[in-house]
Write a protein that holds these residues in place. Structure first.
Motif, PDB file in Angstrom:
ATOM      1  N   LYS A  23       0.701  -1.018  -0.108  1.00 36.79           N
ATOM      2  CA  LYS A  23       0.040   0.031  -0.154  1.00 36.79           C
ATOM      3  C   LYS A  23       0.921   1.187  -0.099  1.00 36.79           C
ATOM      4  CE  LYS A  23      -1.903  -1.213   3.769  1.00 36.79           C
ATOM      5  NZ  LYS A  23      -1.251  -2.700   3.867  1.00 36.79           N
ATOM      6  N   THR A  24       1.710   1.358   0.825  1.00 37.65           N
ATOM      7  CA  THR A  24       2.692   2.453   1.132  1.00 37.65           C
ATOM      8  C   THR A  24       3.400   2.591   0.071  1.00 37.65           C
ATOM      9  OG1 THR A  24       2.684   2.226   3.395  1.00 37.65           O
ATOM     10  CG2 THR A  24       3.923   3.916   2.579  1.00 37.65           C
ATOM     11  N   THR A  25       4.133   1.562  -0.706  1.00 40.61           N
ATOM     12  CA  THR A  25       4.606   1.538  -1.977  1.00 40.61           C
ATOM     13  C   THR A  25       4.017   2.380  -3.026  1.00 40.61           C
ATOM     14  OG1 THR A  25       5.927  -0.154  -1.071  1.00 40.61           O
ATOM     15  CG2 THR A  25       6.498   0.457  -3.314  1.00 40.61           C
ATOM     16  N   THR A  38      10.130   1.484   2.078  1.00 36.97           N
ATOM     17  CA  THR A  38       9.013   1.880   2.914  1.00 36.97           C
ATOM     18  C   THR A  38       9.288   1.231   4.117  1.00 36.97           C
ATOM     19  OG1 THR A  38       7.694  -0.216   2.246  1.00 36.97           O
ATOM     20  CG2 THR A  38       7.132   2.085   1.335  1.00 36.97           C
ATOM     21  N   HIS A  39       9.041   1.384   5.307  1.00 36.67           N
ATOM     22  CA  HIS A  39       8.680   0.828   6.433  1.00 36.67           C
ATOM     23  C   HIS A  39       7.022   0.361   6.862  1.00 36.67           C
ATOM     24  CE1 HIS A  39      12.768   1.861   7.550  1.00 36.67           C
ATOM     25  NE2 HIS A  39      12.490   3.166   7.178  1.00 36.67           N
ATOM     26  N   THR A  40       7.066  -0.478   7.607  1.00 38.92           N
ATOM     27  CA  THR A  40       5.895  -0.869   8.164  1.00 38.92           C
ATOM     28  C   THR A  40       5.016   0.414   8.638  1.00 38.92           C
ATOM     29  OG1 THR A  40       6.537  -3.112   8.830  1.00 38.92           O
ATOM     30  CG2 THR A  40       4.420  -2.393   9.757  1.00 38.92           C
ATOM     31  N   SER A  41       3.896   0.462   8.090  1.00 36.16           N
ATOM     32  CA  SER A  41       3.345   1.731   8.641  1.00 36.16           C
ATOM     33  C   SER A  41       2.465   1.595   9.975  1.00 36.16           C
ATOM     34  CB  SER A  41       1.999   2.131   7.418  1.00 36.16           C
ATOM     35  OG  SER A  41       2.497   2.257   6.375  1.00 36.16           O
ATOM     36  N   GLN A  42       2.651   2.825  10.788  1.00 38.46           N
ATOM     37  CA  GLN A  42       1.762   2.487  11.913  1.00 38.46           C
ATOM     38  C   GLN A  42       0.949   3.608  12.221  1.00 38.46           C
ATOM     39  OE1 GLN A  42       4.602   2.256  15.465  1.00 38.46           O
ATOM     40  NE2 GLN A  42       6.123   0.930  14.451  1.00 38.46           N
ATOM     41  N   VAL A  79      -5.442   8.065   0.773  1.00 38.91           N
ATOM     42  CA  VAL A  79      -5.115   7.631   2.017  1.00 38.91           C
ATOM     43  C   VAL A  79      -4.717   6.123   2.294  1.00 38.91           C
ATOM     44  CG1 VAL A  79      -6.200   7.861   4.241  1.00 38.91           C
ATOM     45  CG2 VAL A  79      -7.031   9.386   2.628  1.00 38.91           C
ATOM     46  N   ASP A  80      -3.663   6.373   2.770  1.00 39.78           N
ATOM     47  CA  ASP A  80      -2.769   4.910   3.250  1.00 39.78           C
ATOM     48  C   ASP A  80      -3.060   4.461   4.617  1.00 39.78           C
ATOM     49  OD1 ASP A  80      -1.070   2.696   3.043  1.00 39.78           O
ATOM     50  OD2 ASP A  80       0.600   3.958   3.647  1.00 39.78           O
ATOM     51  N   THR A  81      -3.412   3.264   4.636  1.00 40.79           N
ATOM     52  CA  THR A  81      -3.886   2.951   6.339  1.00 40.79           C
ATOM     53  C   THR A  81      -2.759   1.795   6.550  1.00 40.79           C
ATOM     54  OG1 THR A  81      -5.432   1.294   5.439  1.00 40.79           O
ATOM     55  CG2 THR A  81      -5.936   3.589   6.058  1.00 40.79           C
TER      56      THR A  81
HETATM   57 MG    MG Z   1       2.456   0.702   4.735  1.00 44.19          MG
END
Ligand code: MG
Ligand code: GTP
Length: 256
Positions: A23-25, A38-42, A79-81
């Motif tokens: 998702k973040t990528t 990316t890193h794992t999203s928090q 919007v990224d979650t």
């Molecule tokens: Mg993410």
């Protein structure tokens, strides 16, 4: 003209899906033109995006071929979650909060769903997301503007050689969602939840898709105002190769 004047709120597209799906990528690619590490999203993250000039938008359908006025491509908020199991309340609450939500992109790691555990995790999350959309639609049915929200299942990581093709991602998810639906409704019966006549929160309203059906098909979501499409692609490409996301852009363009 009236539409333009009233369109002050930017349309929003939501990225949802299990941790590590990409998702973040995807957000960095759509916002900047190239994917970043990316890193794992928090936490959720929002980016302003603009439809690329190569993608036609919904409004282009009403333009004449001879219209030479410059075309401005629509902008939207992406919007990224976070996908981690303990952080999904962010995603689920943005589904119920009143924004100009135009669509939801559920990102899937097409290689991860080839394992039983990966498939179950993805299908259960998707089940819960679709059920929320179904309830949102049911509740808004009486209002003048029932909220229909289209869903794109982005079968990502098609560049990975162990990944399943989009058609198989689709049928595997449908089968697994049918199982999740069965176990969830049994759980409800066993716990006694939904047995009382509390209106609305009964067994039927907690059942995803066609009530009582043995098989689950994404097409069953249509009568609940949710149109689901599964399209393959990849945010990252092998080596020098670029990703393949044109069809996802096209889907966003159609729904903005
Ligand atoms: Mg993410
Ligand atoms: P959470 O933030 O934990 O919810 O995960 P996420 O969905 O945001 O995943 P993220 O974008 O951080 O990507 C996870 C990993 O997958 C990263 O190492 C990405 O580089 C990689 N990745 C994303 N898309 C692709 C793709 O299309 N192909 C390949 N090979 N790797 C990808």
């Amino acid at each position: 003209l009236y539409r333009k004047a009233s369109a002050k709120v930017l349309p929003t597209v939501l990225l949802i899906g299990p941790s590590g799906a990409g998702k973040t990528t995807l957000l960095t690619l759509f916002a900047n033109g190239t994917p970043s590490a990316t890193h794992t999203s928090q936490e959720p993250q929002t980016a302003l995006c603009q439809l690329p000039s190569t993608t036609s938008s919904h409004e282009d359908r009403y333009r004449s071929e001879h219209d030479t006025s410059s075309r401005s491509q629509p902008k939207f908020l992406l919007v990224d979650t976070p996908g981690h199991g303990k952080l999904r309340h962010h995603a689920l609450s943005s589904l119920t909060s009143p924004t100009a939500l135009k669509g939801l992109v559920f990102v899937v790691d097409s290689a991860a769903v080839s394992s039983a555990a990966g498939l179950t995790e993805t299908a259960e999350y998707l089940h819960d997301v679709l059920l929320l959309l179904q309830k949102r639609h049911t509740q808004s049915k009486t209002s003048r503007d029932p909220q229909a929200i289209p869903v794109l299942i982005a079968a990502n990581k098609q560049d990975v050689f162990t990944s399943l093709p989009a058609s198989l991602v689709k049928s595997k998810l449908e089968q697994e969602i049918a199982k999740a639906r069965q176990t969830r409704s049994k759980g409800l019966l066993d716990s006694g939840i939904g047995m009382e006549d509390d209106g609305g929160d009964d067994e039927e309203s907690n059942w995803l898709g066609q009530y009582g059906a043995k098989e689950f098909k994404f097409a069953q979501m249509e009568e609940h105002g949710v149109e689901v499409k599964v399209i393959g692609g990849n945010v990252r490409g092998e080596g020098e190769e670029k990703g393949r996301v044109e069809e996802w852009w096209a889907w966003i363009g159609e729904n903005l």
